[in-house]
Structure formats: structure tokens, C-alpha cells
Design a protein around this motif. Structure first.
Motif, PDB file in Angstrom:
ATOM      1  N   PHE A   1      -1.764 -14.340   5.878  1.00 15.08           N
ATOM      2  CA  PHE A   1      -2.450 -13.135   5.408  1.00 15.08           C
ATOM      3  C   PHE A   1      -3.901 -13.159   5.874  1.00 15.08           C
ATOM      4  O   PHE A   1      -4.419 -12.151   6.355  1.00 15.08           O
ATOM      5  CB  PHE A   1      -2.370 -13.045   3.887  1.00 15.08           C
ATOM      6  N   ALA A   2      -4.563 -14.308   5.775  1.00 14.32           N
ATOM      7  CA  ALA A   2      -5.950 -14.442   6.230  1.00 14.32           C
ATOM      8  C   ALA A   2      -6.047 -14.185   7.729  1.00 14.32           C
ATOM      9  O   ALA A   2      -6.967 -13.512   8.196  1.00 14.32           O
ATOM     10  CB  ALA A   2      -6.490 -15.826   5.894  1.00 14.32           C
ATOM     11  N   ARG A   3      -5.095 -14.718   8.480  1.00 15.69           N
ATOM     12  CA  ARG A   3      -5.092 -14.523   9.929  1.00 15.69           C
ATOM     13  C   ARG A   3      -4.915 -13.047  10.279  1.00 15.69           C
ATOM     14  O   ARG A   3      -5.592 -12.530  11.163  1.00 15.69           O
ATOM     15  CB  ARG A   3      -3.978 -15.353  10.554  1.00 15.69           C
ATOM     16  N   SER A   4      -4.030 -12.350   9.582  1.00 18.15           N
ATOM     17  CA  SER A   4      -3.816 -10.937   9.884  1.00 18.15           C
ATOM     18  C   SER A   4      -5.036 -10.101   9.514  1.00 18.15           C
ATOM     19  O   SER A   4      -5.389  -9.168  10.238  1.00 18.15           O
ATOM     20  CB  SER A   4      -2.576 -10.415   9.174  1.00 18.15           C
ATOM     21  N   LEU A   5      -5.691 -10.432   8.406  1.00 22.13           N
ATOM     22  CA  LEU A   5      -6.910  -9.706   8.041  1.00 22.13           C
ATOM     23  C   LEU A   5      -8.011  -9.947   9.064  1.00 22.13           C
ATOM     24  O   LEU A   5      -8.728  -9.025   9.453  1.00 22.13           O
ATOM     25  CB  LEU A   5      -7.387 -10.131   6.655  1.00 22.13           C
ATOM     26  N   ARG A   6      -8.143 -11.189   9.513  1.00 22.40           N
ATOM     27  CA  ARG A   6      -9.176 -11.511  10.501  1.00 22.40           C
ATOM     28  C   ARG A   6      -8.892 -10.807  11.826  1.00 22.40           C
ATOM     29  O   ARG A   6      -9.813 -10.355  12.505  1.00 22.40           O
ATOM     30  CB  ARG A   6      -9.250 -13.027  10.708  1.00 22.40           C
ATOM     31  N   ALA A   7      -7.627 -10.678  12.189  1.00 22.97           N
ATOM     32  CA  ALA A   7      -7.255  -9.967  13.413  1.00 22.97           C
ATOM     33  C   ALA A   7      -7.639  -8.491  13.335  1.00 22.97           C
ATOM     34  O   ALA A   7      -7.881  -7.851  14.358  1.00 22.97           O
ATOM     35  CB  ALA A   7      -5.767 -10.114  13.672  1.00 22.97           C
ATOM     36  N   ASN A   8      -7.711  -7.962  12.116  1.00 28.42           N
ATOM     37  CA  ASN A   8      -8.113  -6.571  11.913  1.00 28.42           C
ATOM     38  C   ASN A   8      -9.614  -6.439  11.678  1.00 28.42           C
ATOM     39  O   ASN A   8     -10.076  -5.421  11.162  1.00 28.42           O
ATOM     40  CB  ASN A   8      -7.354  -5.971  10.729  1.00 28.42           C
ATOM     41  N   ALA A   9     -10.377  -7.477  12.033  1.00 28.21           N
ATOM     42  CA  ALA A   9     -11.849  -7.484  11.971  1.00 28.21           C
ATOM     43  C   ALA A   9     -12.399  -7.388  10.556  1.00 28.21           C
ATOM     44  O   ALA A   9     -13.480  -6.855  10.337  1.00 28.21           O
ATOM     45  CB  ALA A   9     -12.432  -6.397  12.855  1.00 28.21           C
ATOM     46  N   VAL A  10     -11.667  -7.912   9.577  1.00 23.93           N
ATOM     47  CA  VAL A  10     -12.166  -7.957   8.204  1.00 23.93           C
ATOM     48  C   VAL A  10     -13.104  -9.161   8.100  1.00 23.93           C
ATOM     49  O   VAL A  10     -12.750 -10.256   8.521  1.00 23.93           O
ATOM     50  CB  VAL A  10     -10.997  -8.088   7.195  1.00 23.93           C
TER      51      VAL A  10
ATOM     52  N   ARG B   1     -10.919 -20.567  11.463  1.00 22.99           N
ATOM     53  CA  ARG B   1     -11.280 -21.249  12.712  1.00 22.99           C
ATOM     54  C   ARG B   1     -10.196 -22.210  13.151  1.00 22.99           C
ATOM     55  O   ARG B   1      -9.888 -22.315  14.334  1.00 22.99           O
ATOM     56  CB  ARG B   1     -12.598 -21.998  12.560  1.00 22.99           C
ATOM     57  N   ARG B   2      -9.584 -22.915  12.196  1.00 20.91           N
ATOM     58  CA  ARG B   2      -8.514 -23.858  12.530  1.00 20.91           C
ATOM     59  C   ARG B   2      -7.318 -23.122  13.123  1.00 20.91           C
ATOM     60  O   ARG B   2      -6.747 -23.539  14.130  1.00 20.91           O
ATOM     61  CB  ARG B   2      -8.079 -24.648  11.299  1.00 20.91           C
ATOM     62  N   LEU B   3      -6.946 -22.012  12.511  1.00 24.06           N
ATOM     63  CA  LEU B   3      -5.822 -21.227  13.016  1.00 24.06           C
ATOM     64  C   LEU B   3      -6.128 -20.654  14.394  1.00 24.06           C
ATOM     65  O   LEU B   3      -5.257 -20.600  15.261  1.00 24.06           O
ATOM     66  CB  LEU B   3      -5.478 -20.114  12.038  1.00 24.06           C
ATOM     67  N   ALA B   4      -7.370 -20.222  14.606  1.00 23.15           N
ATOM     68  CA  ALA B   4      -7.741 -19.671  15.910  1.00 23.15           C
ATOM     69  C   ALA B   4      -7.680 -20.731  16.998  1.00 23.15           C
ATOM     70  O   ALA B   4      -7.269 -20.437  18.122  1.00 23.15           O
ATOM     71  CB  ALA B   4      -9.143 -19.053  15.827  1.00 23.15           C
ATOM     72  N   SER B   5      -8.091 -21.939  16.660  1.00 23.41           N
ATOM     73  CA  SER B   5      -8.060 -22.995  17.683  1.00 23.41           C
ATOM     74  C   SER B   5      -6.629 -23.410  18.018  1.00 23.41           C
ATOM     75  O   SER B   5      -6.339 -23.802  19.140  1.00 23.41           O
ATOM     76  CB  SER B   5      -8.865 -24.211  17.213  1.00 23.41           C
ATOM     77  N   ARG B   6      -5.718 -23.312  17.061  1.00 29.23           N
ATOM     78  CA  ARG B   6      -4.322 -23.655  17.306  1.00 29.23           C
ATOM     79  C   ARG B   6      -3.618 -22.622  18.159  1.00 29.23           C
ATOM     80  O   ARG B   6      -2.741 -22.942  18.948  1.00 29.23           O
ATOM     81  CB  ARG B   6      -3.567 -23.811  15.974  1.00 29.23           C
ATOM     82  N   THR B   7      -4.003 -21.351  17.995  1.00 29.22           N
ATOM     83  CA  THR B   7      -3.342 -20.279  18.752  1.00 29.22           C
ATOM     84  C   THR B   7      -4.072 -19.961  20.044  1.00 29.22           C
ATOM     85  O   THR B   7      -3.546 -19.234  20.876  1.00 29.22           O
ATOM     86  CB  THR B   7      -3.249 -18.989  17.899  1.00 29.22           C
ATOM     87  N   GLY B   8      -5.301 -20.469  20.188  1.00 24.95           N
ATOM     88  CA  GLY B   8      -6.053 -20.224  21.410  1.00 24.95           C
ATOM     89  C   GLY B   8      -6.731 -18.882  21.478  1.00 24.95           C
ATOM     90  O   GLY B   8      -7.109 -18.415  22.544  1.00 24.95           O
ATOM     91  N   THR B   9      -6.925 -18.242  20.323  1.00 20.44           N
ATOM     92  CA  THR B   9      -7.615 -16.949  20.326  1.00 20.44           C
ATOM     93  C   THR B   9      -8.986 -17.068  19.761  1.00 20.44           C
ATOM     94  O   THR B   9      -9.313 -17.879  19.009  1.00 20.44           O
ATOM     95  CB  THR B   9      -6.848 -15.888  19.520  1.00 20.44           C
TER      96      THR B   9
END
Length: 52
Positions: A4-13, A44-52
């Protein structure tokens, strides 16, 4: 919670708003909200794992 946090961050929240929307589902702190720092580390941890 992480998805849920990842999806919100992807939507620039912003991270502080994400922290307000999340609730810890299990463990010692069940029912409480995570701190902004915790959410920021997780995003940040999730972003580094997915490379985005």
C-alpha cells in the motif's frame, strides 16, 4: 502495508501523508501508526529492491 505504501508513493503521495494512512497490522505495536522515518526507510528499501 508495504504494498500500500509503495502504491501511494508511486502516485506521488508525500511520505508524511502515507504514514498517516498506514496502520500496523500485527506485532507489539498492532493498531498504531508507523513513524514517518519508518515509512521513509521502507519506501527507500522497496525502491532499491525494484530498481526504481
Amino acid at each position: 502495508m508495504a504494498a500500500f505504501a509503495r502504491s501511494l508513493r508511486a502516485n506521488a503521495v508525500p511520505v508524511p501523508q502515507i504514514a498517516q494512512k498506514l496502520v500496523i497490522a500485527s506485532g507489539k505495536n498492532k493498531g498504531q501508526r508507523p513513524s514517518v522515518a519508518t515509512v521513509n526507510r521502507e519506501v527507500r528499501r522497496l525502491a532499491s529492491r525494484t530498481g526504481t
